[in-house]
Scaffold this active site. Structure first.
Site, PDB file in Angstrom:
ATOM      1  N   ASP A  30       3.417 -31.961  25.103  1.00 40.05           N
ATOM      2  CA  ASP A  30       2.420 -31.873  24.039  1.00 40.05           C
ATOM      3  C   ASP A  30       3.063 -32.339  22.724  1.00 40.05           C
ATOM      4  OD1 ASP A  30      -0.372 -29.878  23.692  1.00 40.05           O
ATOM      5  OD2 ASP A  30       0.644 -30.658  21.911  1.00 40.05           O
ATOM      6  N   ASN A  86      -8.568 -24.645  28.143  1.00 39.18           N
ATOM      7  CA  ASN A  86      -9.712 -24.443  27.257  1.00 39.18           C
ATOM      8  C   ASN A  86     -10.902 -25.317  27.671  1.00 39.18           C
ATOM      9  OD1 ASN A  86      -8.072 -22.774  25.641  1.00 39.18           O
ATOM     10  ND2 ASN A  86      -7.289 -24.534  24.518  1.00 39.18           N
ATOM     11  N   GLN A  93     -11.254 -26.098  22.864  1.00 34.25           N
ATOM     12  CA  GLN A  93     -10.944 -27.419  23.424  1.00 34.25           C
ATOM     13  C   GLN A  93     -11.128 -28.483  22.350  1.00 34.25           C
ATOM     14  OE1 GLN A  93     -13.326 -28.627  26.842  1.00 34.25           O
ATOM     15  NE2 GLN A  93     -11.884 -30.267  27.376  1.00 34.25           N
ATOM     16  N   HIS A  99      -7.476 -30.560  30.912  1.00 32.62           N
ATOM     17  CA  HIS A  99      -6.012 -30.449  30.899  1.00 32.62           C
ATOM     18  C   HIS A  99      -5.625 -28.974  31.007  1.00 32.62           C
ATOM     19  CE1 HIS A  99      -7.537 -30.538  26.779  1.00 32.62           C
ATOM     20  NE2 HIS A  99      -6.605 -29.648  26.480  1.00 32.62           N
ATOM     21  N   HIS A 101      -2.576 -26.388  29.867  1.00 36.90           N
ATOM     22  CA  HIS A 101      -1.382 -26.202  29.044  1.00 36.90           C
ATOM     23  C   HIS A 101      -0.344 -25.413  29.837  1.00 36.90           C
ATOM     24  CE1 HIS A 101      -3.198 -27.213  25.038  1.00 36.90           C
ATOM     25  NE2 HIS A 101      -4.308 -26.888  25.679  1.00 36.90           N
TER      26      HIS A 101
HETATM   27  P1  5GP Z   1      -6.974 -28.363  23.647  1.00 32.77           P
HETATM   28  O1  5GP Z   1      -7.068 -27.737  22.279  1.00 32.77           O
HETATM   29  O2  5GP Z   1      -8.022 -29.421  23.851  1.00 32.77           O
HETATM   30  O3  5GP Z   1      -6.902 -27.390  24.772  1.00 32.77           O
HETATM   31  O4  5GP Z   1      -5.549 -29.068  23.663  1.00 32.77           O
HETATM   32  C1  5GP Z   1      -5.299 -30.379  23.290  1.00 32.77           C
HETATM   33  C2  5GP Z   1      -3.807 -30.521  23.196  1.00 32.77           C
HETATM   34  O5  5GP Z   1      -3.479 -31.885  23.242  1.00 32.77           O
HETATM   35  C3  5GP Z   1      -3.208 -29.969  21.897  1.00 32.77           C
HETATM   36  O6  5GP Z   1      -2.192 -29.021  22.209  1.00 32.77           O
HETATM   37  C4  5GP Z   1      -2.635 -31.205  21.191  1.00 32.77           C
HETATM   38  O7  5GP Z   1      -1.433 -30.932  20.520  1.00 32.77           O
HETATM   39  C5  5GP Z   1      -2.442 -32.161  22.344  1.00 32.77           C
HETATM   40  N1  5GP Z   1      -2.580 -33.572  22.003  1.00 32.77           N
HETATM   41  C6  5GP Z   1      -3.619 -34.138  21.332  1.00 32.77           C
HETATM   42  N2  5GP Z   1      -3.466 -35.467  21.261  1.00 32.77           N
HETATM   43  C7  5GP Z   1      -2.294 -35.753  21.910  1.00 32.77           C
HETATM   44  C8  5GP Z   1      -1.584 -36.973  22.178  1.00 32.77           C
HETATM   45  O8  5GP Z   1      -2.001 -38.071  21.792  1.00 32.77           O
HETATM   46  N3  5GP Z   1      -0.428 -36.866  22.891  1.00 32.77           N
HETATM   47  C9  5GP Z   1       0.055 -35.663  23.335  1.00 32.77           C
HETATM   48  N4  5GP Z   1       1.205 -35.684  24.015  1.00 32.77           N
HETATM   49  N5  5GP Z   1      -0.577 -34.501  23.092  1.00 32.77           N
HETATM   50  C10 5GP Z   1      -1.741 -34.549  22.394  1.00 32.77           C
END
Ligand code: 5GP
Ligand code: ZN
Length: 133
Positions: A30, A86, A93, A99, A101
């Site tokens: 991440d 999420n 999300q 995805h 985590h």
């Molecule tokens: P969500 O909040 O949708 O469950 O998590 C999205 C996650 O993706 C976040 O922890 C954020 O830091 C990560 N993230 C968003 N864009 C990118 C990216 O371009 N590359 C990587 N490696 N992580 C990303």
């Protein structure tokens, strides 16, 4: 899904720090980690969330999460591990490609994955049990 960033990362169109890859998944670090080693399991197939993911892919994702947790725990010597997943804006999300985590936890780290515990009322309990029949 031409504009989905996780499609591009999962399928190698955008480079990423990849911990694991097979024909169905890529696991990446991440970019804004909650803790050292925070990683994401991305299916190569675009599905928005848990409601859309096919059963077999969901099962494979969970099996991979277990393997990654074992390997990361040994490699990083973490003290615990959270799986977080999420679904929907209301649930936090921000990227609408499924995805999981993988969050290594360390004694006394400052990762905040807690909530304020409420109280299960009799009314809520009866209502929920009735609705879930
Ligand atoms: P969500 O909040 O949708 O469950 O998590 C999205 C996650 O993706 C976040 O922890 C954020 O830091 C990560 N993230 C968003 N864009 C990118 C990216 O371009 N590359 C990587 N490696 N992580 C990303
Ligand atoms: Zn996608």
């Amino acid at each position: 899904m031409g504009e989905c960033i996780f499609c591009k990362i999962a399928n190698g169109e955008i480079p990423s720090a990849t911990l694991y890859e097979d024909d169905k998944f890529r696991v990446i670090l991440d970019l804004s980690p909650a803790s050292k080693g925070h990683a994401l399991i991305l299916p190569k197939q675009h599905v928005a969330n848990l409601y859309e993911i096919p059963d077999e892919l969901a099962a494979d994702a969970m099996i991979l999460a277990k393997k990654m947790a074992d390997k990361m725990t040994k490699a990083l010597s973490c003290d615990g591990f959270n799986l977080v997943q999420n679904n929907g804006e209301a649930a936090g999300q921000t990227v609408f490609h499924f995805h999981m985590h993988l969050i290594p936890r360390y004694d006394k780290d400052q990762v905040g994955l807690t909530w304020k515990p409420g109280t299960l009322t009799d009314e809520d309990k009866e209502e929920i049990l009735e609705k879930m029949k």
